[in-house]
Design a protein around this motif. Structure first.
Motif, PDB file in Angstrom:
ATOM      1  N   LYS A 122       0.848  -1.173   0.000  1.00 32.74           N
ATOM      2  CA  LYS A 122       0.000   0.000   0.000  1.00 32.74           C
ATOM      3  C   LYS A 122       0.890   1.231   0.000  1.00 32.74           C
ATOM      4  N   VAL A 123       0.505   2.231  -0.802  1.00 31.76           N
ATOM      5  CA  VAL A 123       1.320   3.429  -0.981  1.00 31.76           C
ATOM      6  C   VAL A 123       0.528   4.658  -0.550  1.00 31.76           C
ATOM      7  N   ARG A 124       1.179   5.518   0.207  1.00 34.11           N
ATOM      8  CA  ARG A 124       0.600   6.830   0.537  1.00 34.11           C
ATOM      9  C   ARG A 124       1.560   7.901   0.059  1.00 34.11           C
ATOM     10  N   LEU A 125       1.096   8.762  -0.839  1.00 37.02           N
ATOM     11  CA  LEU A 125       1.948   9.786  -1.425  1.00 37.02           C
ATOM     12  C   LEU A 125       2.239  10.897  -0.432  1.00 37.02           C
ATOM     13  N   LEU A 126       3.459  11.398  -0.481  1.00 37.57           N
ATOM     14  CA  LEU A 126       3.898  12.532   0.329  1.00 37.57           C
ATOM     15  C   LEU A 126       4.439  13.583  -0.636  1.00 37.57           C
ATOM     16  N   VAL A 127       3.641  14.621  -0.853  1.00 40.19           N
ATOM     17  CA  VAL A 127       3.978  15.645  -1.837  1.00 40.19           C
ATOM     18  C   VAL A 127       4.757  16.772  -1.160  1.00 40.19           C
ATOM     19  N   ASP A 128       5.953  17.015  -1.663  1.00 41.29           N
ATOM     20  CA  ASP A 128       6.843  18.073  -1.193  1.00 41.29           C
ATOM     21  C   ASP A 128       7.455  17.744   0.175  1.00 41.29           C
ATOM     22  N   GLY A 129       8.540  18.453   0.457  1.00 44.00           N
ATOM     23  CA  GLY A 129       9.274  18.206   1.696  1.00 44.00           C
ATOM     24  C   GLY A 129       8.473  18.479   2.942  1.00 44.00           C
ATOM     25  N   ALA A 130       7.495  19.384   2.845  1.00 44.87           N
ATOM     26  CA  ALA A 130       6.688  19.706   4.022  1.00 44.87           C
ATOM     27  C   ALA A 130       5.893  18.507   4.505  1.00 44.87           C
ATOM     28  N   GLU A 131       5.546  17.586   3.607  1.00 51.04           N
ATOM     29  CA  GLU A 131       4.857  16.359   4.016  1.00 51.04           C
ATOM     30  C   GLU A 131       5.844  15.254   4.351  1.00 51.04           C
ATOM     31  N   PHE A 132       6.936  15.154   3.574  1.00 49.78           N
ATOM     32  CA  PHE A 132       7.836  14.014   3.714  1.00 49.78           C
ATOM     33  C   PHE A 132       8.783  14.126   4.898  1.00 49.78           C
ATOM     34  N   PHE A 133       9.486  15.222   5.024  1.00 48.85           N
ATOM     35  CA  PHE A 133      10.556  15.286   6.022  1.00 48.85           C
ATOM     36  C   PHE A 133      10.059  15.154   7.461  1.00 48.85           C
ATOM     37  N   PRO A 134       8.982  15.832   7.875  1.00 46.08           N
ATOM     38  CA  PRO A 134       8.511  15.628   9.251  1.00 46.08           C
ATOM     39  C   PRO A 134       8.139  14.176   9.543  1.00 46.08           C
ATOM     40  N   GLU A 135       7.525  13.500   8.562  1.00 45.41           N
ATOM     41  CA  GLU A 135       7.155  12.101   8.795  1.00 45.41           C
ATOM     42  C   GLU A 135       8.389  11.214   8.862  1.00 45.41           C
ATOM     43  N   LEU A 136       9.352  11.430   7.965  1.00 48.75           N
ATOM     44  CA  LEU A 136      10.574  10.636   8.014  1.00 48.75           C
ATOM     45  C   LEU A 136      11.292  10.831   9.344  1.00 48.75           C
ATOM     46  N   VAL A 137      11.413  12.065   9.792  1.00 48.48           N
ATOM     47  CA  VAL A 137      12.083  12.342  11.070  1.00 48.48           C
ATOM     48  C   VAL A 137      11.346  11.660  12.221  1.00 48.48           C
ATOM     49  N   ARG A 138      10.024  11.717  12.208  1.00 53.68           N
ATOM     50  CA  ARG A 138       9.239  11.085  13.272  1.00 53.68           C
ATOM     51  C   ARG A 138       9.449   9.576  13.296  1.00 53.68           C
ATOM     52  N   GLU A 139       9.438   8.931  12.127  1.00 50.12           N
ATOM     53  CA  GLU A 139       9.625   7.484  12.081  1.00 50.12           C
ATOM     54  C   GLU A 139      11.044   7.092  12.474  1.00 50.12           C
ATOM     55  N   VAL A 140      12.029   7.887  12.087  1.00 51.05           N
ATOM     56  CA  VAL A 140      13.412   7.592  12.491  1.00 51.05           C
ATOM     57  C   VAL A 140      13.549   7.713  14.005  1.00 51.05           C
ATOM     58  N   LYS A 141      12.963   8.739  14.579  1.00 47.77           N
ATOM     59  CA  LYS A 141      13.028   8.900  16.039  1.00 47.77           C
ATOM     60  C   LYS A 141      12.366   7.740  16.757  1.00 47.77           C
ATOM     61  N   ASN A 142      11.284   7.197  16.171  1.00 46.10           N
ATOM     62  CA  ASN A 142      10.538   6.114  16.818  1.00 46.10           C
ATOM     63  C   ASN A 142      11.037   4.724  16.440  1.00 46.10           C
ATOM     64  N   ALA A 143      12.047   4.635  15.582  1.00 47.57           N
ATOM     65  CA  ALA A 143      12.557   3.331  15.144  1.00 47.57           C
ATOM     66  C   ALA A 143      13.056   2.530  16.341  1.00 47.57           C
ATOM     67  N   ARG A 144      12.793   1.220  16.299  1.00 52.83           N
ATOM     68  CA  ARG A 144      13.140   0.357  17.439  1.00 52.83           C
ATOM     69  C   ARG A 144      14.174  -0.703  17.108  1.00 52.83           C
ATOM     70  N   THR A 145      14.318  -1.115  15.858  1.00 52.71           N
ATOM     71  CA  THR A 145      15.225  -2.224  15.544  1.00 52.71           C
ATOM     72  C   THR A 145      16.295  -1.884  14.512  1.00 52.71           C
ATOM     73  N   SER A 146      15.992  -1.061  13.499  1.00 47.74           N
ATOM     74  CA  SER A 146      16.998  -0.780  12.474  1.00 47.74           C
ATOM     75  C   SER A 146      16.570   0.383  11.593  1.00 47.74           C
ATOM     76  N   ILE A 147      17.563   1.037  10.996  1.00 51.43           N
ATOM     77  CA  ILE A 147      17.337   2.097  10.016  1.00 51.43           C
ATOM     78  C   ILE A 147      18.328   1.893   8.872  1.00 51.43           C
ATOM     79  N   ASP A 148      17.820   1.815   7.663  1.00 56.23           N
ATOM     80  CA  ASP A 148      18.657   1.778   6.457  1.00 56.23           C
ATOM     81  C   ASP A 148      18.246   2.961   5.596  1.00 56.23           C
ATOM     82  N   SER A 149      19.222   3.775   5.185  1.00 62.12           N
ATOM     83  CA  SER A 149      18.931   4.990   4.450  1.00 62.12           C
ATOM     84  C   SER A 149      19.855   5.103   3.253  1.00 62.12           C
TER      85      SER A 149
END
Length: 484
Positions: A122-149
């Protein structure tokens, strides 16, 4: 052959060589804009280091894949010199009654062309940095097992440093791996964003060194054999979700440009994680020299994506010259040639002769062909090339639009089939560099792209006239652009 025709051919060959020289200087369309002013900011010693990493360093680290990449790239460029353009992968001539994109029969046609099998997600579009970067930062902060970038450009501006600081902090808690393209990242370090940095900000010399300093971040940097690049953008969180699309890490992508990323969940995340793992292993000199990569490809560890409600079939497509992969170009050509109602394209760089020919043919069949290009491109040369291509297309009835500013989106919609990702409509993306796209005929996927990308942007764009395109275009630059 007449004297004028011979002169045209000879000029075409010379321009092909010129294009290759420009490619060797800076690798990417963005880099071309640097010449001659910005590229001179790179010290000679640093340029020599680039060439070392891109040639001898690549061969030392990965002799088999480097040799293949160099040989295949040389073959493509040799063909471009003699024939004027490197060919896209040929597809069997489609009959007039070929299944329309968006149907199950069309997906079966892609299967018959030996493209990767579909997974689900399932895909959810994130248009422009204003949508993408805050969500990416939030998920990275909440990551529990691994991050690959993985990104093509991990810039050393304030946006890049903030994200690097977050990864450094998380690396003290969980495994963090970062994979960047050496040539793309180092070149971007020499180009300032459009907006000024915060007062007192001092960028690190190289973001890779900054990432590993006083941290447990595991870093790998591509060595760019034959000056080819890994243009992939992919982030994996806890082996359960992925982000992919066209955005790099830097201020242009966070706040200055129009661009697209997507949150991806479901079993298809395992396919994306395996791609990251193989790219990562491909830069390991131990695995290369012991032939482990050739004899035993590792699967991604710790990846167990769950089924998600509302999941639909998704097809992962790639370009990878060392593996002979031109899946993105093959799927795109098939979709454009089979389209009956519409071909809508959103791209920053329109410079590949085969695709332009396919768009022209579609327009002559009566298909609604529309293309959105940047109104203000980040590359002066590619802006000229875009207008050169646009003039030809408009003459055939194609509607070409200029977005108000720089758009970096790479999205295609053909009838009821859509595709997005990291690949531009240019030679580098469709034939040479490593790229990663996602495609589907699922109505939720297609409708989201139609609504959030095309319908939203058509209302903002200004339609380009043939006279305006011809004024800003150049036939000579069009020939050069076709090699980039």
């Amino acid at each position: 052959m007449s004297d004028s025709a011979l002169l045209t051919v000879l000029m075409q060959r010379c321009l092909s060589v010129a294009a290759l020289c420009l490619l060797a200087q800076c690798s990417t369309p963005k880099g071309l804009e640097m010449m001659p002013t910005k590229i001179t900011r790179v010290p000679v010693v640093e340029q020599l280091a680039h060439l070392w990493r891109a040639s001898v360093g690549s061969l030392a680290r990965a002799p088999v894949s480097t040799t293949k990449a160099v040989a295949l790239s040389a073959a493509q460029r040799t063909h471009a010199f003699f024939a004027g353009t490197t060919p896209l992968p040929t597809i069997e001539t489609l009959p007039p009654d070929a299944p329309a994109p968006g149907t199950e029969a069309f997906e079966a046609l892609l299967d018959a062309q030996k493209l990767p099998a579909r997974s689900s997600g399932k895909v959810r579009l994130l248009v422009d940095g204003a949508e993408f970067f805050p969500e990416l930062v939030r998920e990275v902060k909440n990551a529990r097992t691994s991050i690959d970038s993985q990104v093509f450009i991990f810039d050393n501006d304030d946006t890049g440093v903030r994200f690097a600081d977050l990864l450094r902090e998380k690396s003290r808690q969980i495994p963090v791996r970062v994979f960047i393209d050496g040539l793309g990242t180092r070149t971007a370090h020499k180009v300032n964003p459009e907006t000024p940095p915060p007062p007192g900000f001092q960028p690190p010399d190289f973001i890779g060194d900054y990432l590993v300093q006083d941290s447990d971040v595991k870093l790998r940097v591509t060595t760019n054999p034959a000056l080819l690049c890994d243009h992939t953008k992919l982030h994996l969180i806890d082996g359960r979700l992925a982000y992919m699309g066209g955005m790099n890490i830097g201020r242009e992508y966070e706040s200055e440009w129009h661009d697209l990323m997507a949150r991806v969940e479901g079993p298809v995340v395992l396919d994306l994680a395996n791609i990251f793992q193989r790219h990562w292993d491909g830069e390991s000199w131990v695995r290369n020299w012991t032939l482990q990569n050739a004899l035993h490809r590792r699967e991604a560890a710790g990846v167990s994506p769950q089924q998600v409600a509302g999941a639909y079939p998704l097809r992962v497509l790639r370009t990878y010259v060392a593996k002979g992969r031109k899946e993105i170009a093959r799927a795109l050509r098939t979709a454009v040639q089979a389209a009956r109602q519409r071909v809508w394209v959103h791209t920053p760089y329109l410079a590949e002769e085969g695709m332009i020919s396919d768009f022209l043919d579609a327009a002559r069949r009566g298909v609604d062909v529309r293309i959105i290009l940047p109104g203000a491109n980040d590359s002066g040369i590619m802006n000229t090339v875009n207008h050169t291509s646009a003039a030809r297309l408009i003459a055939a009835g194609v509607k070409v639009y200029g977005y108000p500013g720089m758009t970096h989106m790479k999205v295609v919609l053909c009838d009821g089939w859509a595709m997005f990702g990291s690949a531009n409509c240019d030679t580098l993306s469709l034939k040479l560099n490593r790229e990663l796209n996602l495609a589907s005929s699922a109505p939720p996927f297609v409708q989201s792209i139609q609504r959030r990308v095309f319908e939203a942007d058509f209302s903002l764009c200004q339609r380009l006239t043939q006279a305006a395109a011809e004024k800003k275009g150049s036939t000579l630059m069009g020939v050069i652009g076709n090699q980039l």
